[in-house]
Structures are given as structure tokens and as C-alpha cells.
Design a protein around this motif. Structure first.
Motif, PDB file in Angstrom:
ATOM      1  N   SER A   1       0.594  -1.326  -0.187  1.00  0.00           N
ATOM      2  CA  SER A   1       0.306   0.090  -0.075  1.00  0.00           C
ATOM      3  C   SER A   1       0.474   1.146  -0.187  1.00  0.00           C
ATOM      4  N   ASP A   2       1.712   1.652   0.448  1.00  0.00           N
ATOM      5  CA  ASP A   2       2.570   2.382   0.843  1.00  0.00           C
ATOM      6  C   ASP A   2       4.004   2.062  -0.381  1.00  0.00           C
ATOM      7  N   ALA A   3       3.990   1.679  -1.537  1.00  0.00           N
ATOM      8  CA  ALA A   3       5.138   1.281  -2.024  1.00  0.00           C
ATOM      9  C   ALA A   3       5.460   2.256  -3.143  1.00  0.00           C
ATOM     10  N   PRO A   4       5.971   3.164  -3.709  1.00  0.00           N
ATOM     11  CA  PRO A   4       5.827   3.590  -4.781  1.00  0.00           C
ATOM     12  C   PRO A   4       5.390   2.593  -5.948  1.00  0.00           C
ATOM     13  N   GLU A   5       4.646   4.254  -6.667  1.00  0.00           N
ATOM     14  CA  GLU A   5       3.640   3.173  -8.428  1.00  0.00           C
ATOM     15  C   GLU A   5       4.488   1.949  -8.565  1.00  0.00           C
TER      16      GLU A   5
END
Length: 416
Positions: free
Chosen positions: A203-207
Motif C-alpha cells: 500500500s505504501d510502495a512507490p507506484e
């Protein structure tokens, strides 16, 4: 010296290459439905029996020598003899990594070769338990082991699966001991850190990372895998980015738990794991993500927690966070306990750092030997060459199993 002379005589006087070819055809390639194919298969089997009978007549302990010649090359037979003279014990357990050991993406299309499956079956039928020791999920490895070895062997009571690099052990037909969840023994400090990282890793990973990776379906470990062919340049880019992201999340979780700032935690995490692993250091340096502090700057309570958590990097394959209290060694020990192997002398076959821990443990405790494919990590190959030099070709794990087969035949001959 007598056995050495007899083996030399065996391979000098017998066309063992033809003998092995006939044995392989009879055992590995079953007769087909057509009458012509069946007749050809039966003819090869008859020729095989004649050659074996001749060996039995000409050599002491002829039954064992006939089987050794039919299954092992001269080099493999003498390797087996050297091992027996050194350790004076047969192998009584197989501890086997799967990916890039039993099977290889580049040479066997990620399938376990038929000759490898045959020797696993033969050794199992001769009373040697099998411990599959892998970083994969239980359902995945259980599925392809049933497909390869058959449900009867998997559910024989003499096969155990150490999965997720030691977080759990699955040993069918052992009642309440069938599934041991080793991660349930961890304390809340570690579990809370893993829960915090797992909840944010996608969920918090770079796109770009979020769109091009996935989490392996583990029960406990946190493993990022690329959505690209393993070993490709794009997979390497994604796994490198995934490693950095995991380190930062781990730093956040540990800092929050111990009352420090997240930015401090991230710097300490990178410094600690870069100091522990040159490959991680290389990734951080290449991506300009190296820590601004030194490992000596990491507070003692933070270091104490890091020392219980493993961050593993597998180039162009996976980035993983696991517990150092739950490694393959812990899993193998639990598997031996369930299988009732009280006095083990195992062969460990593997290619990675997690396998190296098992190899070192077997050597330090005098409970086994180690073998590795020629493309294994440098540390693994260095260790294997320093011990018994048991290195086999990529995709050819059966080469080592043939030597183990011969070792156990020789051991039975010595004991008789």
C-alpha cells in the motif's frame, strides 16, 4: 585398498556406460503402450539383467557392485568410496533445496528432471527420509512434490517440507505433529514489527514498484517478487527497489516500537544491513540510498532487534524479511524431530545463503555433508569446496544423488 582395487576392476572390465544407459531407460522411461515399444523395452531389460548377473558372478559383494555400476559413473563411485572412508556412515536423510538446486529455470524449465525424481524415489524406498527445505510457500511446494514424486511418497510419513525458509514444517501422516508453525513461538516484539511492515509493503510502495511486484503468499515471511522473468534486467530493477522499500519500512517499524524517529530508523536500518551484507550494500550504493550514518551509530536496543531479523536479497528474484530465529536450520531440526531421525547423517543440497546455514550446521555438529550446483552463490561454493568438493552441474542434481546411492550401497557392503 581392496575395495578401491575392486572398483577399478569393475569399471575397467565392464561396459558401465551401456549398463547405465540400459538401467536409465528401464527405470526412467517406462514401456509405452505399443507392442513394438514394449518388446524393445523388454529386450533392454533382459540385456541389463545379463550384464548385472555377470558382475554378480565376477565380484565379491556382486549385488552391490552391480547396482553401483548400473547407477553411478566411475567418478561418482570413487567419490562415494572417499566419502565412506572419511565418515564411515551412510546418508540417512536428504535435505534438499528446490529452486536452482533440484530444478533450474535455465536448464530444466523449472521442472524437476525425471532422473532426479527417480533417484529420490529409489533412496526413499531404501529408507532415506526426504526433507524438502525451501523458501517457497507450503501449498506451492506441496503441489509440485505430489506432481513429481506422487502422493504416496509425500504422504508416506517419511517426507517433510520445511517451508518459507523455516517458518513452518509440514510432515504428513504424523497426527498433531503434521504441521508445526514455528513462527508461533516468536515474541510480540518481533511479531509486531512484521505486522507493521506487512501492512504497508504494497500500500505504501512507490507506484512503479507497486504495479510491478507482488507479495509471495507466505504465512509469516514478507517476500517481494517481481512481475517479470526471474533473472531479467527489469526483475533486478524491481527487486532492488523492493529491497530499499522494505529496509525503510523496517526502519519505520523498529523506530516506532522503540520510541525513535522514523527518519533515524531508516538510516540505522540501511547502515546495519549494508554492513552485514555486501550485496545489500551494493544495491544501496548503486541506487544512491546508502545510509548517512555508520553502523556504530545504531543504538544498542535497535541493533538488538535488528540482530533478530533477517533481510535477504536475491538478485533479480526476491527481497525478503524473515526472522533469524526461524531459519532453515530450525526447520530442519524440527523436521528431524518429527521424522524420528535421532542420529542424523544428512546430505544438504542447496545454492543460497539460507542453505549455507544448514550446511555449516551439519558440519559443525558432525551430522552431515554438503553439495551445491556450480552456479551457487560464491559463499556456498567456497564452503562446499573447502569441505568435500561436492559440486554438480546446473540442472544435474541427479549427479549428486547417484553418488549418494553408491555411498549407501558401499556402506551396506562394509557392514555385511
Amino acid at each position: 585398498m581392496q575395495v578401491y582395487s575392486q572398483l577399478y576392476g569393475l569399471y575397467d572390465s565392464t561396459d558401465t556406460e551401456t549398463l547405465r544407459a540400459r538401467q536409465d531407460l528401464v527405470n526412467v522411461f517406462p514401456a509405452l503402450d505399443s507392442q513394438v515399444s514394449l518388446q524393445q523395452w523388454e529386450s533392454v531389460r533382459d540385456d541389463l539383467d545379463q550384464q548385472k548377473t555377470q558382475i554378480r558372478r565376477n565380484f565379491p559383494n556382486g549385488d552391490a557392485y552391480a547396482e553401483i555400476a548400473a547407477h553411478a559413473t566411475e567418478t561418482q563411485a570413487f567419490t562415494a568410496l572417499d566419502l565412506y572412508n572419511k565418515y564411515e556412515r551412510p546418508i540417512n536423510a536428504l535435505v534438499l533445496d528446490v529452486d536452482e538446486t533440484l530444478r533450474s529455470a535455465s536448464t530444466t524449465d523449472n521442472e524437476i528432471p525425471r532422473d532426479t525424481l527417480y533417484f529420490l524415489t529409489e533412496l526413499h524406498e531404501r529408507g532415506v527420509p526426504i526433507v524438502i527445505c525451501t523458501g517457497q510457500t507450503l501449498e506451492n511446494v506441496k503441489g509440485f512434490m505430489i506432481q513429481g514424486l506422487g502422493s504416496e511418497i509425500v504422504h508416506s510419513g517419511d517426507l517433510s517440507i520445511v517451508y518459507e525458509a523455516g517458518t513452518g514444517v509440514f510432515t504428513p501422516e504424523h497426527g498433531a505433529e503434521t504441521k508445526r508453525l514455528l513462527y508461533e513461538s516468536l515474541d510480540d516484539d518481533i511479531v509486531d514489527v512484521f505486522d507493521a511492515v506487512r501492512s504497508r509493503v504494497l500500500s505504501d510502495a512507490p507506484e512503479d514498484l507497486r504495479r510491478n511486484c507482488h507479495l509471495q503468499g507466505n504465512e509469516f515471511n514478507i517476500t517481494v517478487k517481481p512481475n517479470f522473468k526471474i533473472g531479467s534486467e527489469r526483475a533486478r530493477e524491481i527487486i532492488d527497489a523492493g529491497l530499499v522499500h522494505q529496509l525503510e519500512l523496517l526502519g519505520d517499524a523498529v523506530a516506532t516500537q522503540l520510541g525513535y524517529l522514523s527518519d533515524e530508523g531508516r538510516q540505522w536500518t540501511k547502515a546495519f544491513y549494508a554492513d552485514a551484507d555486501p550485496e545489500i550494500d551494493g544495491v544501496l550504493t548503486e541506487r544512491k540510498e546508502a545510509s548517512e550514518c555508520k553502523v556504530s551509530d545504531v543504538p544498542e536496543d535497535v541493533s538488538a532487534l535488528f540482530e533478530r531479523i533477517d533481510v535477504a536479497y536475491y538478485e533479480a528474484d526476491a527481497a525478503e524479511i524473515g526472522s533469524l530465529e526461524l531459519n532453515k536450520v530450525a526447520g530442519v531440526e524440527a523436521a528431524f524431530d518429527v521424522l524420528g531421525i535421532d542420529d542424523p547423517f544428512a546430505v544438504a543440497m542447496g545454492d543460497s545463503k539460507s542453505d549455507l546455514r544448514v550446511m555449516r550446521w551439519l558440519t559443525e555438529t558432525g551430522t552431515g555433508i554438503s553439495a551445491a550446483p556450480g552456479h551457487a552463490s560464491t559463499d556456498v561454493l567456497d564452503f562446499v569446496r573447502e569441505t568435500d568438493e561436492l559440486v554438480f552441474d546446473e540442472g544435474k542434481s541427479s549427479e549428486m544423488l547417484r553418488a549418494i546411492y553408491a555411498l549407501n550401497e558401499l556402506a551396506a557392503t562394509y557392514r555385511s
